[in-house]
Motif scaffolding. Structure first.
Motif, PDB file in Angstrom:
ATOM      1  N   PHE A  42       0.787  -1.222   0.000  1.00 16.50           N
ATOM      2  CA  PHE A  42       0.000   0.000   0.000  1.00 16.50           C
ATOM      3  C   PHE A  42       0.811   1.261   0.000  1.00 16.50           C
ATOM      4  CE2 PHE A  42      -4.459  -0.035   0.319  1.00 16.50           C
ATOM      5  CZ  PHE A  42      -4.769  -1.356   0.518  1.00 16.50           C
ATOM      6  N   PHE A  44       2.858   4.148  -1.019  1.00 17.56           N
ATOM      7  CA  PHE A  44       3.315   4.835  -2.228  1.00 17.56           C
ATOM      8  C   PHE A  44       4.036   6.093  -1.779  1.00 17.56           C
ATOM      9  CE2 PHE A  44      -0.614   2.640  -3.349  1.00 17.56           C
ATOM     10  CZ  PHE A  44      -0.214   1.915  -4.448  1.00 17.56           C
ATOM     11  N   SER A 151     -12.679   9.970  -1.237  1.00 16.15           N
ATOM     12  CA  SER A 151     -12.164   8.606  -1.158  1.00 16.15           C
ATOM     13  C   SER A 151     -11.149   8.467  -0.037  1.00 16.15           C
ATOM     14  CB  SER A 151     -11.512   8.266  -2.506  1.00 16.15           C
ATOM     15  OG  SER A 151     -10.969   6.975  -2.482  1.00 16.15           O
ATOM     16  N   LYS A 177     -16.190   6.884  -0.818  1.00 20.80           N
ATOM     17  CA  LYS A 177     -15.697   5.493  -0.893  1.00 20.80           C
ATOM     18  C   LYS A 177     -15.026   5.119   0.413  1.00 20.80           C
ATOM     19  CE  LYS A 177     -12.244   3.918  -3.715  1.00 20.80           C
ATOM     20  NZ  LYS A 177     -11.762   3.853  -5.110  1.00 20.80           N
ATOM     21  N   ARG A 179     -13.219   1.709   2.784  1.00 21.27           N
ATOM     22  CA  ARG A 179     -12.400   0.503   2.614  1.00 21.27           C
ATOM     23  C   ARG A 179     -12.857  -0.592   3.568  1.00 21.27           C
ATOM     24  NH1 ARG A 179     -10.974   5.014  -0.191  1.00 21.27           N
ATOM     25  NH2 ARG A 179      -9.121   4.645  -1.422  1.00 21.27           N
ATOM     26  N   TYR A 216      -9.438  -3.732  -2.566  1.00 19.45           N
ATOM     27  CA  TYR A 216      -8.047  -3.681  -3.024  1.00 19.45           C
ATOM     28  C   TYR A 216      -7.463  -5.092  -3.211  1.00 19.45           C
ATOM     29  CZ  TYR A 216      -3.659  -1.206  -3.860  1.00 19.45           C
ATOM     30  OH  TYR A 216      -2.533  -0.696  -4.433  1.00 19.45           O
ATOM     31  N   GLU A 266      -8.105  -0.945 -11.973  1.00 17.02           N
ATOM     32  CA  GLU A 266      -7.050  -0.084 -11.422  1.00 17.02           C
ATOM     33  C   GLU A 266      -5.672  -0.730 -11.601  1.00 17.02           C
ATOM     34  OE1 GLU A 266      -8.031   1.032  -7.407  1.00 17.02           O
ATOM     35  OE2 GLU A 266      -5.921   1.118  -6.859  1.00 17.02           O
ATOM     36  N   HIS A 316      -9.097   5.556 -11.539  1.00 15.54           N
ATOM     37  CA  HIS A 316      -8.520   5.428 -10.202  1.00 15.54           C
ATOM     38  C   HIS A 316      -7.720   6.684  -9.869  1.00 15.54           C
ATOM     39  CE1 HIS A 316      -4.826   4.432  -7.781  1.00 15.54           C
ATOM     40  NE2 HIS A 316      -5.807   4.278  -6.918  1.00 15.54           N
ATOM     41  N   GLU A 336     -12.581  10.345  -8.915  1.00 16.09           N
ATOM     42  CA  GLU A 336     -12.203  10.097  -7.515  1.00 16.09           C
ATOM     43  C   GLU A 336     -11.474  11.329  -6.979  1.00 16.09           C
ATOM     44  OE1 GLU A 336      -9.927   6.486  -6.974  1.00 16.09           O
ATOM     45  OE2 GLU A 336     -10.092   6.624  -4.784  1.00 16.09           O
ATOM     46  N   PHE A 338      -8.958  12.309  -3.628  1.00 18.32           N
ATOM     47  CA  PHE A 338      -8.314  11.974  -2.356  1.00 18.32           C
ATOM     48  C   PHE A 338      -8.250  13.247  -1.512  1.00 18.32           C
ATOM     49  CE2 PHE A 338      -5.689   8.671  -4.853  1.00 18.32           C
ATOM     50  CZ  PHE A 338      -6.497   7.617  -4.462  1.00 18.32           C
ATOM     51  N   VAL A 345      -0.844   6.550   3.391  1.00 15.25           N
ATOM     52  CA  VAL A 345      -0.360   5.496   2.495  1.00 15.25           C
ATOM     53  C   VAL A 345       0.377   6.081   1.286  1.00 15.25           C
ATOM     54  CG1 VAL A 345      -2.120   3.855   3.206  1.00 15.25           C
ATOM     55  CG2 VAL A 345      -2.527   5.302   1.222  1.00 15.25           C
ATOM     56  N   ASN A 347      -1.359   8.083  -1.105  1.00 20.02           N
ATOM     57  CA  ASN A 347      -2.318   8.565  -2.100  1.00 20.02           C
ATOM     58  C   ASN A 347      -2.297  10.090  -2.171  1.00 20.02           C
ATOM     59  OD1 ASN A 347      -3.307   6.067  -2.773  1.00 20.02           O
ATOM     60  ND2 ASN A 347      -4.986   6.123  -1.294  1.00 20.02           N
TER      61      ASN A 347
HETATM   62  O1  LIG Z   1      -8.492   4.811  -4.371  1.00 19.48           O
HETATM   63  C1  LIG Z   1      -8.411   3.652  -4.757  1.00 19.48           C
HETATM   64  O2  LIG Z   1      -9.223   3.136  -5.497  1.00 19.48           O
HETATM   65  C2  LIG Z   1      -7.314   2.833  -4.286  1.00 19.48           C
HETATM   66  O3  LIG Z   1      -7.268   1.668  -4.601  1.00 19.48           O
HETATM   67  C3  LIG Z   1      -6.295   3.498  -3.450  1.00 19.48           C
HETATM   68  C4  LIG Z   1      -5.620   2.558  -2.559  1.00 19.48           C
HETATM   69  O4  LIG Z   1      -4.651   3.228  -1.852  1.00 19.48           O
HETATM   70  C5  LIG Z   1      -6.545   1.842  -1.627  1.00 19.48           C
HETATM   71  O5  LIG Z   1      -7.044   2.712  -0.677  1.00 19.48           O
END
Ligand SMILES: O=C(O)C(=O)C[C@@H](O)CO
Ligand SMILES: [Mg+2]
Length: 390
Positions: A42, A44, A151, A177, A179, A216, A266, A316, A336, A338, A345, A347
């Motif tokens: 995860f 990045f 998200s 969104k 998780r 994911y 994605e 994505h 999307e 962020f 993580v 993003n």
């Molecule tokens: O945002 C998404 O779709 C992802 O897959 C991002 C990833 O970091 C999972 O949270």
């Protein structure tokens, strides 16, 4: 106008990191017996920036998030030499040259990610040369503004999750969104925890906002099949990447069950990869990422394919390369987004490297008709927090 140089840099974050709670999201490595680093697949925390410069000093900027050090090496050793002396407006020729001359290893993964970064830089360069935003080069505005969804909503204590969901409602988002934090190894108790998460978010956002749920790739076909009927009551807009990206038949079978819409893509690469997914009727929603799929040159073809199949595209990640394509395609109903916050993580790293990303207003984003290219610049505000590899 000829390409004079191609420069790559990796920006590795060295600043403060706020790690998310345990079980913040499942991932493909969860089924392994070795616990290891649950954030491994995860994180990045590095980003590749590719700058293509022409003889007149104009610089186009591209980027890629996957395996940046390796992608840098691929560009430096293979793709950059193919570009020097070429006309940046020959994007189709240059794309095919990069794709075909490295075809033995570049069709997916690192090679295609490198091609993506270069291609995005070429489109940015073209926009700057003609003084137009990329969405104008792609056919122009198909919508007044771009609807976007917030998200994040990682698995966390329910009260914190509820408060976060409420904050997106308060900011005017009508789609969010979340998780799922638990998967096959967590048994029925994990299933109940996942259901508690989705129940809490649905309760906060009410019945009229869209709710998307992310796995994911951390579930299995069998686990997903058991979860689908349990999720039906929450009216989710899509269940994202329930199984690993290679399990196309798994996606097709889950979708055929008709309980909950299934999204993915994605982690798919190239036009051919998406043709396969569409031919197999594997997805209800396509989620390519322009900086993986072959750049703007490939993404626009996938948009055309999706339009023909009447399958919506919601790329994505936010980020300018995706927004321009979304603005220019009727196949893309939304984007999307962020939320900007501490580095978790990764993003959110885009905001620390670049400036120029639009911020949502009441759940909508706007692109400027008068900002050429991507509309992005490198920011030096957080430069001190990065290790920059030349
Ligand atoms: O945002 C998404 O779709 C992802 O897959 C991002 C990833 O970091 C999972 O949270
Ligand atoms: Mg995803």
């Amino acid at each position: 106008m000829k390409i004079k140089s191609v420069r790559t840099r990796v920006f590795e974050w060295q600043g403060k990191v706020t790690p998310p709670a345990a079980n913040f999201c499942t991932n493909a490595a969860d089924i392994l017996y070795e616990r290891g680093d649950s954030m491994g697949s995860f994180r990045f925390h590095g980003w590749l920036v590719c700058e293509v410069e022409t003889e007149d000093g104009t610089i186009g900027i591209g980027n890629a998030a996957l395996a940046p050090r390796v992608v840098k090496a691929a560009i430096d050793h293979y793709y950059a030499p193919m570009l020097i002396g070429e006309d940046p407006f020959d994007t189709e020729y240059l794309w095919q040259k990069m794709y075909r001359k490295t075809h033995a290893w570049s069709r997916k993964g690192i090679g295609m990610t490198a091609i993506s970064a270069v291609d995005i830089a070429l489109w940015d360069l073209m926009g700057k040369e003609v003084g137009k935003p990329i969405f104008k080069l792609l056919g122009g505005r198909t919508k007044e503004r771009i609807r976007c969804y917030a998200s994040k909503l990682y698995g966390q204590p329910i009260e914190a999750l509820r408060a976060e969901a409420q904050s997106y409602v308060d900011q005017g988002f009508d789609a969010v969104k979340m998780r799922f934090g638990w998967g096959p190894k967590d048994g029925p108790a994990g299933m109940r925890k996942n259901l508690e998460l989705v129940a809490a978010v649905r309760d906060v956002i009410g019945p009229d906002r869209d709710l998307m749920c992310e796995c994911y790739m951390g579930w299995t076909f069998e686990y997903a099949k058991r979860m689908l009927p349990k999720l039906e009551a929450y009216d989710i807009r899509w269940l994202e990447e329930p199984v690993i990206a290679d399990d196309i038949e798994g996606y097709t079978e889950l979708r055929k069950l008709g309980r909950v819409p299934i999204s993915g893509g994605e982690h798919e690469f190239s036009l051919a990869g998406f043709q396969q997914l569409l031919d197999r009727r594997a997805l209800d929603v396509i989620q390519y990422d322009t900086n993986r799929v072959g750049g703007i040159s490939a993404a626009r073809k996938i948009n055309a394919l999706a339009e023909a199949y009447q399958i919506p595209v919601v790329p994505h990640a936010g980020q300018m390369h995706n927004y321009h394509l979304t603005m220019a395609s009727t196949a893309s109903p939304m984007a999307e987004f962020f939320p900007v916050h501490d580095v978790e993580v990764g993003n959110e790293l885009f905001y620390y490297i670049f400036k120029g990303e639009p911020q949502p207003d009441n759940g909508f984003l706007q692109l400027d008709d008068n900002r050429p290219g991507l509309g992005l610049e490198l920011s030096d505000e957080h430069l001190g927090s990065f290790n920059v590899i030349e």
